[in-house]
Design an enzyme around this catalytic site. Structure first.
Site, PDB file in Angstrom:
ATOM      1  N   SER A  20       0.831  -1.001  -0.331  1.00  0.00           N
ATOM      2  CA  SER A  20       0.129  -0.194   0.223  1.00  0.00           C
ATOM      3  C   SER A  20       0.529   1.147   0.047  1.00  0.00           C
ATOM      4  CB  SER A  20      -1.049   0.114   1.218  1.00  0.00           C
ATOM      5  OG  SER A  20      -1.654   1.346   1.063  1.00  0.00           O
ATOM      6  N   LYS A  21       0.821   2.275  -0.528  1.00  0.00           N
ATOM      7  CA  LYS A  21       1.540   3.452  -1.008  1.00  0.00           C
ATOM      8  C   LYS A  21       1.405   4.080   0.088  1.00  0.00           C
ATOM      9  CE  LYS A  21       0.885   4.220  -5.726  1.00  0.00           C
ATOM     10  NZ  LYS A  21       0.327   4.631  -7.568  1.00  0.00           N
TER      11      LYS A  21
END
Length: 482
Positions: A239-240
């Protein structure tokens, strides 16, 4: 046998993702090993999100890793007319057709089909209508031969694909006249003579439709290899928001390019039990046959271990060049390289896993004023060690050489003067006084690289602190200094 031609085709819509960097590395290593041609193509047809700044970040990231290319960078946006011409060719020879179904109609029919147990594919409503350019707003769809299977032998996943009847006639050109990604990427790969496409497993499901486009164009189909996605250590998707995924972030935090390249190579690929690879060794040993199918876990502890290994091996000139911006950030000024700084960095190699950490550990020797950790001061700067520190000050003030050996002699003299105090009882309070923390290189070396005037000044401040503290507490605080 034709020359191997591969490509890396990132979209410049943000930072260079570590997954993209690894894809570039795998293509590059395979191509360099085979003596082929590696092409860089920027897929910038998303005009709203693509920027030249992001493109520059991609190029800088690849260059930092040492991944070079033989052709390009080409820009997909500069080939739009070619893509449009190919769509017209497909329309003319009957391999594509115009579709006037509206988005709302398509959605309604899709939902109805899914509710009836279908896959929700396009139902071919306009397939045989023979619509011409005057039909009004329309998309262009590929006329897929529903009797042929769309299968390939993937170099990583093995036999792959599905029946053509399972995917439906996909769109090649939007109603605004812009070609879709699937058409553009196939045309570009054909025109550039790409023989092998190595890309992330997230593209695996795109391949059947692209195979249909190759067939419609009568072009040879390249060899495909889909490499596993990089996942978090927990196994979940990266996940960014919660995971470090930007190559630029890793670089900013002080990882060396050699370590990053080594780490990326080992995400999903192995060569026996070997863990440490130079760029030349990656090229020599890389083989898609040893790329796994399961998600490659981004083990940050392994990256830290690799980075420390390369910090230890880094030549002095290269190490100073790499850490210099971090030292300047800590010191608030440019740090001039000299023998003392080289000695400091040598001492910190074994104790640092990143360049930013190394610079922070060097703070005590770079700035005039330090903050002493409150708990460290409370535990170690106590009246019981005051006499020993004062004795050390006397011995150090007489030290004209100021090197590890002479500082060691001063400590021995101070311990004797304090009634044969054990070295450890003195070393830790001195470490806290000089560095502000309880961790540093050996105490003699720590004072050596801190410098004579800086070290003496901090020891005097420590004595003053102990006296002030004793006054505030009414002389309490005596006892074991450990």
């Amino acid at each position: 046998m034709s020359t191997l031609r591969t490509r890396f085709a990132p979209s410049p819509t943000g930072f260079l993702h570590i997954g993209g960097a690894r894809t570039a590395l795998f293509n590059w290593a395979m191509t360099r090993k085979a003596g082929g041609t590696f092409i860089l193509r920027i897929e910038d047809t998303d005009h709203e999100r693509s920027t030249r700044e992001s493109e520059a970040a991609v190029l800088e990231g690849l260059e930092w890793l040492g991944i070079d290319w033989d052709e390009g960078p080409y820009r997909q946006s500069e080939r739009v007319e070619r893509h449009r011409a190919v769509v017209e060719t497909l329309l003319a020879d009957g391999n594509a057709y115009r579709c006037v179904c509206t988005r709302e109609e398509l959605e309604e029919r899709r939902n109805r089909d899914i509710a009836a147990g279908g896959k929700g594919n396009y139902d071919g409503r306009c397939r045989e209508l023979g619509l011409g350019p005057e039909c009004g707003p329309h998309t262009v769809r590929l006329r897929i031969d529903r009797e042929r299977a769309l299968r390939w032998d993937d170099l990583v996943f093995g036999p792959s694909g599905q029946e053509a009847s399972e995917i439906g006639d996909g769109i090649l050109r939007r109603s605004d006249g812009t070609p879709l990604y699937h058409l553009a990427v196939v045309v570009d790969d054909i025109d550039m003579g790409i023989t092998h496409i190595v890309r992330g497993a997230d593209h695996h499901s795109n391949t059947p439709f692209q195979l249909a486009i190759y067939r419609a164009l009568g072009a040879p189909v390249p060899t495909f290899a889909h490499v596993p996605l990089i996942v978090a250590e927990s196994g979940r998707k990266l996940s960014k928001r919660r995971d470090p995924v930007s190559l630029q972030q890793f670089r900013a935090e002080g990882y060396l390019p050699e370590a990053m390249l080594n780490w990326l190579a080992r995400l999903g690929w192995s060569h026996g039990d070997q863990e440490i690879f130079s760029a030349d060794e990656i090229i020599e040993h890389f083989d898609l046959a040893h790329v796994g199918r399961s998600g490659a876990q981004a083990d940050l502890a392994k990256l830290a271990w690799l980075n420390q290994h390369y910090l230890k091996q880094c030549p002095a000139d290269a190490l100073f060049a790499a850490v210099s911006p971090y030292l300047a950030a800590v010191a608030g000024r440019e740090v001039v390289r000299d023998a003392r700084v080289d000695r400091l960095l040598d001492l910190l190699r074994e104790r640092s896993t990143r360049l930013d950490e190394m610079a922070e550990k060097a703070r005590f020797a770079l700035v005039d004023r330090i903050e002493i950790e409150a708990e460290a001061a409370k535990k170690h700067l106590r009246p019981v060690v005051q006499d020993a520190i004062e004795a050390l000050l006397v011995a150090l003030e007489r030290d004209a050489e100021w090197n590890a050996a002479s500082i060691e002699a001063a400590f021995e003299a101070a311990c004797r003067a304090a009634g044969d105090l054990k070295l450890g009882k003195l070393a830790q309070p001195v470490r806290v006084a000089v560095t502000g923390t309880t961790a540093s290189p050996g105490i003699y070396e720590t004072l050596e690289v801190a410098g004579r005037e800086r070290a003496l000044a901090r020891l005097r401040e420590a004595v003053a602190f102990i006296r002030e503290r004793a006054t505030e507490t009414g002389g309490s605080g005596t006892g074991d200094a450990s």
